[in-house]
Design a protein around this motif. Structure first.
Motif, mmCIF file in Angstrom:
data_model
loop_
_atom_site.group_PDB
_atom_site.id
_atom_site.type_symbol
_atom_site.label_atom_id
_atom_site.label_comp_id
_atom_site.label_asym_id
_atom_site.label_seq_id
_atom_site.Cartn_x
_atom_site.Cartn_y
_atom_site.Cartn_z
ATOM 1 N N LYS A 1 0.160 -14.814 -13.837
ATOM 2 C CA LYS A 1 0.132 -16.179 -14.197
ATOM 3 C C LYS A 1 1.009 -16.254 -15.324
ATOM 4 C CE LYS A 1 -3.593 -17.894 -12.510
ATOM 5 N NZ LYS A 1 -3.974 -19.401 -12.024
ATOM 6 N N VAL A 2 1.670 -15.023 -16.149
ATOM 7 C CA VAL A 2 2.496 -15.273 -17.177
ATOM 8 C C VAL A 2 3.819 -14.391 -17.075
ATOM 9 C CG1 VAL A 2 2.558 -15.100 -19.563
ATOM 10 C CG2 VAL A 2 0.342 -15.284 -18.498
ATOM 11 N N TYR A 3 4.848 -15.546 -16.824
ATOM 12 C CA TYR A 3 6.326 -14.833 -16.624
ATOM 13 C C TYR A 3 7.189 -15.926 -16.820
ATOM 14 C CZ TYR A 3 5.538 -16.869 -11.964
ATOM 15 O OH TYR A 3 5.318 -17.829 -10.984
ATOM 16 N N ASP A 4 8.561 -15.608 -16.867
ATOM 17 C CA ASP A 4 9.560 -16.893 -17.220
ATOM 18 C C ASP A 4 9.443 -18.002 -16.228
ATOM 19 O OD1 ASP A 4 10.463 -15.105 -19.438
ATOM 20 O OD2 ASP A 4 12.056 -14.512 -18.189
ATOM 21 N N ARG A 5 9.218 -19.239 -16.876
ATOM 22 C CA ARG A 5 9.290 -20.358 -16.076
ATOM 23 C C ARG A 5 8.034 -20.441 -15.082
ATOM 24 N NH1 ARG A 5 13.490 -20.518 -12.578
ATOM 25 N NH2 ARG A 5 14.039 -18.463 -12.682
ATOM 26 N N SER A 6 7.090 -20.020 -15.598
ATOM 27 C CA SER A 6 5.862 -19.819 -14.925
ATOM 28 C C SER A 6 4.768 -20.902 -15.239
ATOM 29 C CB SER A 6 4.876 -18.661 -15.283
ATOM 30 O OG SER A 6 4.379 -18.742 -16.675
ATOM 31 N N CYS A 7 5.398 -22.002 -15.997
ATOM 32 C CA CYS A 7 4.586 -23.110 -16.387
ATOM 33 C C CYS A 7 5.702 -24.341 -16.323
ATOM 34 C CB CYS A 7 3.934 -22.950 -17.530
ATOM 35 S SG CYS A 7 2.776 -24.506 -18.132
ATOM 36 N N ALA A 8 5.138 -25.465 -15.975
ATOM 37 C CA ALA A 8 5.923 -26.627 -16.259
ATOM 38 C C ALA A 8 4.846 -28.032 -16.875
ATOM 39 C CB ALA A 8 6.476 -27.357 -14.757
ATOM 40 N N LEU A 9 5.369 -28.607 -17.745
ATOM 41 C CA LEU A 9 4.461 -29.505 -18.486
ATOM 42 C C LEU A 9 5.537 -31.046 -18.236
ATOM 43 C CD1 LEU A 9 2.949 -28.071 -21.567
ATOM 44 C CD2 LEU A 9 2.015 -28.213 -19.369
ATOM 45 N N GLY A 10 4.869 -32.089 -18.218
ATOM 46 C CA GLY A 10 5.383 -33.415 -18.256
ATOM 47 C C GLY A 10 4.972 -34.346 -17.323
ATOM 48 N N PRO A 11 5.544 -35.553 -17.217
ATOM 49 C CA PRO A 11 6.731 -35.882 -17.911
ATOM 50 C C PRO A 11 6.806 -36.273 -19.396
ATOM 51 C CG PRO A 11 6.007 -37.651 -16.366
ATOM 52 C CD PRO A 11 5.108 -36.505 -16.228
ATOM 53 N N CYS A 12 5.417 -36.617 -19.719
ATOM 54 C CA CYS A 12 4.960 -37.255 -20.898
ATOM 55 C C CYS A 12 3.610 -36.889 -21.311
ATOM 56 C CB CYS A 12 5.098 -38.596 -20.826
ATOM 57 S SG CYS A 12 4.041 -39.289 -19.895
#
Length: 275
Positions: free
Chosen positions: A171-182
């Motif tokens: 689950k936890v690594y570089d670029r493993s999560c995105a949030l948005g757009p607001c």
């Protein structure tokens, strides 16, 4: 009201009009317990401006930690049990689904989070990777849910399935999560009828699509926040992903250049490419 973080400032959207927010610090702004009321006062004094360029939107995060809840939907419970049964871990997921205490885990430091149109990653030592579309809470330092955004909890199912103790690596690594757009700033919980939709495009064609609703979410988001804030402080607030109810079939895995589109209608659409 919607709150956007962009390269050239912070913007609030109300009734399809955009207003600049004069705060210099995202952290100071979203740590306010009266965020909704504060934004209403600022917007009431401001003049509308052009909408920020979508290409300039940043992830709506400062120094906040990102945490996540697991096995909060029945569909997720089934998928976790199936993928881990050969390792003897299937019973763990059934038990946590029924338990009072939820599964909570650290998901991402801010530097590992990408925003709308950013590139999410799949691990190079995994062979079975999926996105997990999730309603995400913005929680204040005092434990108040200030608003909602869309989260993508990128996951390596084969690594977690091999042994539940490998969950942090899955689950936890570089670029493993995105949030948005607001962030949709709201004092009231979203209605249970709220839909969550996932579409994965490959070479411009739909490779997978699915949908669920908050009606299928077993745990009250307020209960998740309650457990997260037990004996744990968040001076800048935090983000909490509430789990996924959409799981692609076992024969599906993400590939480089796939486009992931997650839509929660009151918030918008979070689009990312695997890269």
């Amino acid at each position: 009201m919607k709150l956007y973080r962009a390269r050239h400032g912070i913007f609030a959207e109300r009734q399809k009009q955009f207003f600049p927010v004069p705060e210099l610090s995202w952290d100071a702004l979203v740590a306010r317990e009266d965020l909704g009321e504060h934004l209403a006062r600022l917007v009431g004094k401001a003049k509308p401006v052009d909408a920020p360029n979508p290409a300039e939107l940043l992830p709506p995060i400062g120094t906040q930690d990102v945490w996540a809840a697991g096995v909060t939907y029945y569909r997720s419970r089934d998928a976790r049990m199936e993928e881990s049964k050969s390792a003897g871990g299937g019973d763990f997921y059934d038990r946590v689904y029924a338990a009072e205490r939820p599964e909570l885990f650290f998901k991402a430091a801010p530097r590992c989070v990408v925003g709308p149109n950013g590139k999410v990653a799949i691990r190079n030592d995994a062979c079975w990777s999926v996105p997990e579309p999730e309603l995400t809470l913005l929680v204040s330092p005092g434990g108040k849910t200030l608003g909602y955004t869309i989260g993508n909890d990128m996951s390596s199912r084969d690594i977690e399935g091999e042994n539940p103790l490998y969950l942090p690596q899955a689950k936890v690594y570089d670029r493993s999560c995105a949030l948005g757009p607001c962030v949709l700033v709201a004092n009231d919980p979203l209605p249970l009828s709220t839909k969550i939709q996932l579409e994965i495009l490959r070479a411009g064609k739909t490779e997978f699509s699915g949908a669920t609703s908050l009606q299928e979410l077993k745990r009250d988001p307020a209960q998740l926040v309650h457990y997260l804030y037990r004996n744990h402080s968040f001076p800048s607030g935090c983000f909490l992903l509430t789990g996924t109810g959409i799981v692609p079939p076992d024969n599906f895995t993400l590939a480089v250049h796939d486009e992931i589109r997650i839509t929660i209608p009151p918030i918008g659409t979070l689009a990312n490419v695997v890269g």
